[in-house]
Enzyme design. Structure first.
Site, PDB file in Angstrom:
ATOM      1  N   CYS A  86      19.447  34.856  38.970  1.00 54.53           N
ATOM      2  CA  CYS A  86      19.597  35.243  40.035  1.00 54.53           C
ATOM      3  C   CYS A  86      18.015  36.158  40.480  1.00 54.53           C
ATOM      4  O   CYS A  86      17.552  36.039  39.433  1.00 54.53           O
ATOM      5  CB  CYS A  86      20.634  36.737  39.606  1.00 54.53           C
ATOM      6  SG  CYS A  86      20.031  38.322  40.355  1.00 54.53           S
ATOM      7  N   CYS A 219      19.631  41.147  47.064  1.00 55.26           N
ATOM      8  CA  CYS A 219      19.152  39.434  46.706  1.00 55.26           C
ATOM      9  C   CYS A 219      17.902  38.332  46.605  1.00 55.26           C
ATOM     10  O   CYS A 219      18.000  38.472  47.727  1.00 55.26           O
ATOM     11  CB  CYS A 219      20.478  38.596  47.449  1.00 55.26           C
ATOM     12  SG  CYS A 219      20.890  36.956  46.764  1.00 55.26           S
TER      13      CYS A 219
END
Length: 290
Positions: A86, A219
């Site tokens: 991530c 993101c």
């Protein structure tokens, strides 16, 4: 004898938010149900995911990276499932280490399931993550929303992405559920889907459905996948031109700057913030571990 309290912090990177659980010795058992409840925005602390902070030497999935990276980001999606990487999470993870006195301004390496990631902590607060090289599988994929379908660029940034260029971000729909991607076999473990519009030269806007979390405000790996896909679409592949290419990527939660270099390395720069810290009620958490 009372159960020891469990510390937590709450942070975000361009509003992609995380519950942070420091656990240097990997002493906690964080089941999928416990993580999902911690990330629940009504019944828990709330977050798009959870950052479990563990010394690499103490975690079986990271011991082989311990010589390169002291700390392992054991990342979990909001539904409790395990994820490889991530990008926003790495920035928040590194910011936590600096805040806790476990890292200093300058260069740092963080272990992840997507490999060891180099991080630069700038004095002005910005954090740059070397995200590695993008892989561009040749599989042709199609994304559908409502009555519309688009060809998608398959990009892997240590986790899988399907990047779709659209005329209007409203075409992504509500993104409450995962947009259908075909053929499904291309992504056996699910996929992050990015919808992208142009906003100017090397400047794009995007929305994203993150697998296991739904639509998120940002993101990091998705922004990198979008920049890589845009460079290929625009004929600016650095491996061909011999020049780095930089895209500004606007997300609902803020802006990230992504640079791809001629050797394929991708750098992502953006902010990270810690907003709160406290303790988790161990009795409450114990009811989630079954």
């Amino acid at each position: 004898m009372s159960t020891p309290q469990i510390a937590f912090l709450k942070g975000h990177g361009t509003e992609n938010d995380f519950v942070i659980v420091p656990d240097p010795d990997n002493a906690l058992t964080l089941t999928a149900s416990a993580v999902a409840r911690l990330c629940d925005r009504r019944a828990g602390i709330g977050g798009d995911g959870l950052l479990h902070v563990v010394r690499s030497a103490a975690h079986p999935e990271a011991r082989d990276m311990a010589d390169a990276a002291e700390w392992f980001m054991d990342y979990r999606n909001a539904d409790g499932s395990i994820a490889e990487m991530c990008g926003n999470g790495v920035r928040v993870f590194a910011h936590y280490l600096r805040r806790a006195g476990l890292a200093e301004d300058g260069d740092l390496t963080v272990a992840t399931r997507g490999g060891a990631k180099r991080v630069h902590l700038a004095k002005n607060g910005d954090i740059t993550v070397s995200m590695g090289r993008a892989l561009l599988p040749a599989d042709g994929v199609t994304v559908s929303v409502g009555g519309r379908s688009w060809p998608a660029r398959n990009v892997n940034m240590g986790n899988p992405h399907a990047v779709v260029f659209v005329d209007d971000l409203v075409h992504a729909g509500d993104l409450l559920t995962a947009p259908p991607v075909s053929p499904e076999a291309v992504y056996p473990d699910g996929v992050n889907v990015e919808f992208v519009v142009d906003r100017g030269p090397r400047h794009v806007g995007m929305r994203v459905h993150e697998r296991g979390s739904g639509e998120t405000r940002s993101c990091g790996t998705g922004a990198c996948a979008v920049a890589v896909a845009a460079a290929r679409r625009d004929g600016s592949d650095p491996a061909t031109t011999g020049l780095p290419v930089t895209y500004t990527v606007d997300l609902p939660g803020g802006t990230l700057v992504v640079t791809e270099h001629p050797d394929g390395a991708v750098d992502m720069t953006g902010p990270a913030v810690i907003v709160a810290e406290g303790v988790i009620d161990p009795a409450w958490l114990s009811t989630t571990t079954g």
